[in-house]
Each structure stands twice: as C-alpha cells, then as structure tokens.
Design an enzyme around this catalytic site. Structure first.
Site, PDB file in Angstrom:
ATOM      1  N   LYS A  44       0.814  -1.190   0.000  1.00  0.00           N
ATOM      2  CA  LYS A  44       0.000   0.000   0.000  1.00  0.00           C
ATOM      3  C   LYS A  44       0.861   1.259   0.000  1.00  0.00           C
ATOM      4  O   LYS A  44       0.394   2.351  -0.284  1.00  0.00           O
ATOM      5  CB  LYS A  44      -0.888   0.026   1.265  1.00  0.00           C
ATOM      6  CG  LYS A  44      -1.699  -1.224   1.482  1.00  0.00           C
ATOM      7  CD  LYS A  44      -2.330  -1.203   2.895  1.00  0.00           C
ATOM      8  CE  LYS A  44      -2.920  -2.563   3.193  1.00  0.00           C
ATOM      9  NZ  LYS A  44      -3.140  -2.734   4.635  1.00  0.00           N
ATOM     10  N   GLY A  45       2.132   1.079   0.371  1.00  0.00           N
ATOM     11  CA  GLY A  45       2.994   2.227   0.658  1.00  0.00           C
ATOM     12  C   GLY A  45       3.225   3.176  -0.499  1.00  0.00           C
ATOM     13  O   GLY A  45       3.481   4.358  -0.297  1.00  0.00           O
ATOM     14  N   GLU A 100       7.836   2.331  -6.894  1.00  0.00           N
ATOM     15  CA  GLU A 100       8.029   1.816  -5.529  1.00  0.00           C
ATOM     16  C   GLU A 100       8.220   2.965  -4.547  1.00  0.00           C
ATOM     17  O   GLU A 100       8.763   4.012  -4.902  1.00  0.00           O
ATOM     18  CB  GLU A 100       9.271   0.916  -5.483  1.00  0.00           C
ATOM     19  CG  GLU A 100       8.959  -0.569  -5.384  1.00  0.00           C
ATOM     20  CD  GLU A 100       8.372  -0.989  -4.046  1.00  0.00           C
ATOM     21  OE1 GLU A 100       7.722  -0.171  -3.358  1.00  0.00           O
ATOM     22  OE2 GLU A 100       8.552  -2.152  -3.680  1.00  0.00           O
ATOM     23  N   ASP A 101       7.799   2.721  -3.311  1.00  0.00           N
ATOM     24  CA  ASP A 101       7.983   3.736  -2.278  1.00  0.00           C
ATOM     25  C   ASP A 101       9.421   3.777  -1.775  1.00  0.00           C
ATOM     26  O   ASP A 101      10.054   4.829  -1.746  1.00  0.00           O
ATOM     27  CB  ASP A 101       7.008   3.503  -1.112  1.00  0.00           C
ATOM     28  CG  ASP A 101       6.982   2.039  -0.634  1.00  0.00           C
ATOM     29  OD1 ASP A 101       7.783   1.218  -1.141  1.00  0.00           O
ATOM     30  OD2 ASP A 101       6.167   1.726   0.240  1.00  0.00           O
ATOM     31  N   ASP A 104      14.944  -1.057   0.274  1.00  0.00           N
ATOM     32  CA  ASP A 104      15.798  -1.241   1.445  1.00  0.00           C
ATOM     33  C   ASP A 104      16.770  -2.386   1.140  1.00  0.00           C
ATOM     34  O   ASP A 104      17.805  -2.174   0.516  1.00  0.00           O
ATOM     35  CB  ASP A 104      14.883  -1.521   2.640  1.00  0.00           C
ATOM     36  CG  ASP A 104      15.635  -1.675   3.933  1.00  0.00           C
ATOM     37  OD1 ASP A 104      16.777  -1.221   4.021  1.00  0.00           O
ATOM     38  OD2 ASP A 104      15.078  -2.252   4.891  1.00  0.00           O
ATOM     39  N   LYS A 132      17.354   3.397   0.235  1.00  0.00           N
ATOM     40  CA  LYS A 132      18.072   3.234   1.506  1.00  0.00           C
ATOM     41  C   LYS A 132      19.159   2.196   1.254  1.00  0.00           C
ATOM     42  O   LYS A 132      18.955   1.014   1.508  1.00  0.00           O
ATOM     43  CB  LYS A 132      17.053   2.738   2.547  1.00  0.00           C
ATOM     44  CG  LYS A 132      17.354   3.115   3.944  1.00  0.00           C
ATOM     45  CD  LYS A 132      16.142   3.081   4.864  1.00  0.00           C
ATOM     46  CE  LYS A 132      15.712   1.718   5.276  1.00  0.00           C
ATOM     47  NZ  LYS A 132      14.697   1.722   6.359  1.00  0.00           N
ATOM     48  N   VAL A 154      11.590   5.000   8.396  1.00  0.00           N
ATOM     49  CA  VAL A 154      10.829   6.213   8.126  1.00  0.00           C
ATOM     50  C   VAL A 154       9.338   5.903   7.948  1.00  0.00           C
ATOM     51  O   VAL A 154       8.955   4.787   7.576  1.00  0.00           O
ATOM     52  CB  VAL A 154      11.362   6.949   6.869  1.00  0.00           C
ATOM     53  CG1 VAL A 154      12.754   7.490   7.118  1.00  0.00           C
ATOM     54  CG2 VAL A 154      11.361   6.039   5.641  1.00  0.00           C
ATOM     55  N   ASP A 160       4.216   3.139   6.531  1.00  0.00           N
ATOM     56  CA  ASP A 160       3.553   2.946   7.817  1.00  0.00           C
ATOM     57  C   ASP A 160       4.493   2.427   8.895  1.00  0.00           C
ATOM     58  O   ASP A 160       5.573   1.907   8.626  1.00  0.00           O
ATOM     59  CB  ASP A 160       2.440   1.904   7.660  1.00  0.00           C
ATOM     60  CG  ASP A 160       2.998   0.489   7.506  1.00  0.00           C
ATOM     61  OD1 ASP A 160       3.921   0.306   6.673  1.00  0.00           O
ATOM     62  OD2 ASP A 160       2.537  -0.425   8.213  1.00  0.00           O
TER      63      ASP A 160
HETATM   64  P1  5GP Z   1      13.042  -4.522   0.819  1.00  0.00           P
HETATM   65  O1  5GP Z   1      12.531  -5.798   0.218  1.00  0.00           O
HETATM   66  O2  5GP Z   1      13.692  -3.589  -0.175  1.00  0.00           O
HETATM   67  O3  5GP Z   1      13.924  -4.763   2.018  1.00  0.00           O
HETATM   68  O4  5GP Z   1      11.824  -3.809   1.491  1.00  0.00           O
HETATM   69  C1  5GP Z   1      10.844  -3.240   0.792  1.00  0.00           C
HETATM   70  C2  5GP Z   1       9.666  -2.934   1.689  1.00  0.00           C
HETATM   71  O5  5GP Z   1       9.995  -2.886   3.104  1.00  0.00           O
HETATM   72  C3  5GP Z   1       9.171  -1.560   1.350  1.00  0.00           C
HETATM   73  O6  5GP Z   1       8.307  -1.574   0.242  1.00  0.00           O
HETATM   74  C4  5GP Z   1       8.503  -1.167   2.653  1.00  0.00           C
HETATM   75  O7  5GP Z   1       7.199  -1.706   2.688  1.00  0.00           O
HETATM   76  C5  5GP Z   1       9.328  -1.822   3.730  1.00  0.00           C
HETATM   77  N1  5GP Z   1      10.311  -0.854   4.284  1.00  0.00           N
HETATM   78  C6  5GP Z   1      11.639  -0.825   4.084  1.00  0.00           C
HETATM   79  N2  5GP Z   1      12.209   0.216   4.744  1.00  0.00           N
HETATM   80  C7  5GP Z   1      11.182   0.860   5.364  1.00  0.00           C
HETATM   81  C8  5GP Z   1      11.125   2.038   6.203  1.00  0.00           C
HETATM   82  O8  5GP Z   1      12.115   2.725   6.526  1.00  0.00           O
HETATM   83  N3  5GP Z   1       9.894   2.394   6.647  1.00  0.00           N
HETATM   84  C9  5GP Z   1       8.758   1.682   6.337  1.00  0.00           C
HETATM   85  N4  5GP Z   1       7.615   2.147   6.838  1.00  0.00           N
HETATM   86  N5  5GP Z   1       8.780   0.579   5.561  1.00  0.00           N
HETATM   87  C10 5GP Z   1       9.985   0.179   5.085  1.00  0.00           C
END
Ligand code: 5GP
Length: 186
Positions: A44-45, A100-101, A104, A132, A154, A160
């Site tokens: 949803k982000g 994408e929001d 990470d 990030k 964040v 969220d």
């Molecule tokens: P990844 O697979 O790149 O580790 O993570 C992606 C998802 O993790 C993002 O779409 C998000 O939903 C969540 N996420 C990663 N970092 C953050 C953050 O700093 N804050 C929030 N609220 N969600 C995060």
C-alpha cells in the site's frame, strides 16, 4: 492528540517531496513520451507516490496494482514473496515502470523484477521515491530515484508503522517511545 506529536524528526517535508516528484514526472515524460507505459505499483505504501507521480506525467499512461507480502517474522524482509494481488491486465509487449515507495534490502523488488520479466514486457524500468542503500542485499538497477536516505526507519507519505502514519504529508522518523524500544527493521 495529533499524529505529528509522535514524530521525532521530519526528513523530507511536503514541498521537497512535491518538487522532486514533479522533476521525476518531467523526466519520465521526456523518456517515455509516446510509448504508452503501464505504471505498476505495489500496495500500500506506494499509493501517494503513484497518485502524485502519474499526475506529473503529461502523457497517456495506464496503471496497475499488485500487493505482496514477504514471508518471515516481524518487519525484516525475508526475500520470499507471496503475491496477494496480481496484475489485472497483461503486460506482454508493454513498457512497464515499477513505481516503488522505498528500496531497502531490495529483496522484494528483486523477486518482482523476475516475476514481471517472465510476462514478456517490452521493457521494465524502476522508479523509487526513497533509496536506503545501507542494507542492500540484492543489486537493483534503479533507473529513477527520488532521494537517498540514511538507514533509519521512516514513516509518512504512504509508509507505515503498524499500518499507521501513512497519511502524514511528509517523511519522518518516529520518537523511540512510539516503538516501545528499538525501531523496527526494514
Ligand atoms: P526490501 O525488500 O527492499 O527490504 O523492502 C521493501 C519494503 O519494506 C518496502 O516496500 C517497505 O514496505 C518496507 N520498508 C523498508 N524500509 C522501510 C522504512 O524505513 N519504513 C517503512 N515504513 N517501511 C519500510
């Protein structure tokens, strides 16, 4: 009591976000002009970002939405992804822009890239609002990025903590007291 009271620090205010989204929209308009791309976003982000970005693109676009959840405990991304909502139309032969929001570890997007590539799109590009890089585990080719941010958890502008704070108009960091201890990972 106000949501804002839980915020320790604002990293990106609403004006900074709006200005950058306008720049990204202009760049995408220049690059995709008459290619009728489909913006694929992950619930949803990414919703506020998608809504603002598509209105900053002065060209025909379609949108589609997916919802995924990662297996594994807590907020730590495991890399194993379950699709809760799939695309509603075929992307075969289409130019896809993943919206994408935040990226990470990159594991979610790494999975999605392979999943979408299997559907024979003409091309796939990635636009993310927040990058990030500190905890990156998968090498993701980010074509358009809004901001690089430090390794902090964040919230706001779609993001969220425990389903709250998505409606903050800025991106910020919560006070430690809100988590009742260490900030969540991911
Ligand atoms: P990844 O697979 O790149 O580790 O993570 C992606 C998802 O993790 C993002 O779409 C998000 O939903 C969540 N996420 C990663 N970092 C953050 C953050 O700093 N804050 C929030 N609220 N969600 C995060």
């Amino acid at each position: 009591m106000s949501l804002h009271d839980d915020v320790e620090e604002v990293l990106l205010d609403a004006d900074a976000i709006a200005n950058r989204v306008a720049e990204l929209g202009a760049q995408l308009t220049a690059d995709f002009g008459d290619r009728d791309p489909v913006l694929v976003s992950v619930l949803k982000g990414a919703l506020p970002f998608l809504a603002d970005l598509m209105r900053a693109m002065e060209m025909p676009v379609s949108i589609d939405l997916m919802e995924v959840s990662s297996y594994g405990a807590g907020t730590e991304t495991s890399g194993q992804v379950r699709i809760l909502k799939d695309l509603s139309r075929s992307i075969e032969g289409r130019h896809v822009i993943i919206v994408e929001d935040i990226i990470d570890t990159g594991l979610t997007l790494n999975y999605l890239l392979k999943y979408l590539a299997d559907k024979a799109p003409a091309s796939v590009r990635i636009v993310c609002l927040l990058d990030k890089p500190a905890r990156r585990l998968a090498d993701i080719p980010i074509d358009y990025r809004g901001f690089e941010i430090p390794d902090r958890f964040v919230v706001g502008y779609g993001l969220d903590f425990d389903e709250r704070y998505r409606n903050l108009p800025y991106i910020g960091v919560l006070k430690p007291s809100v988590y009742g201890g260490a900030p969540p990972e991911g």
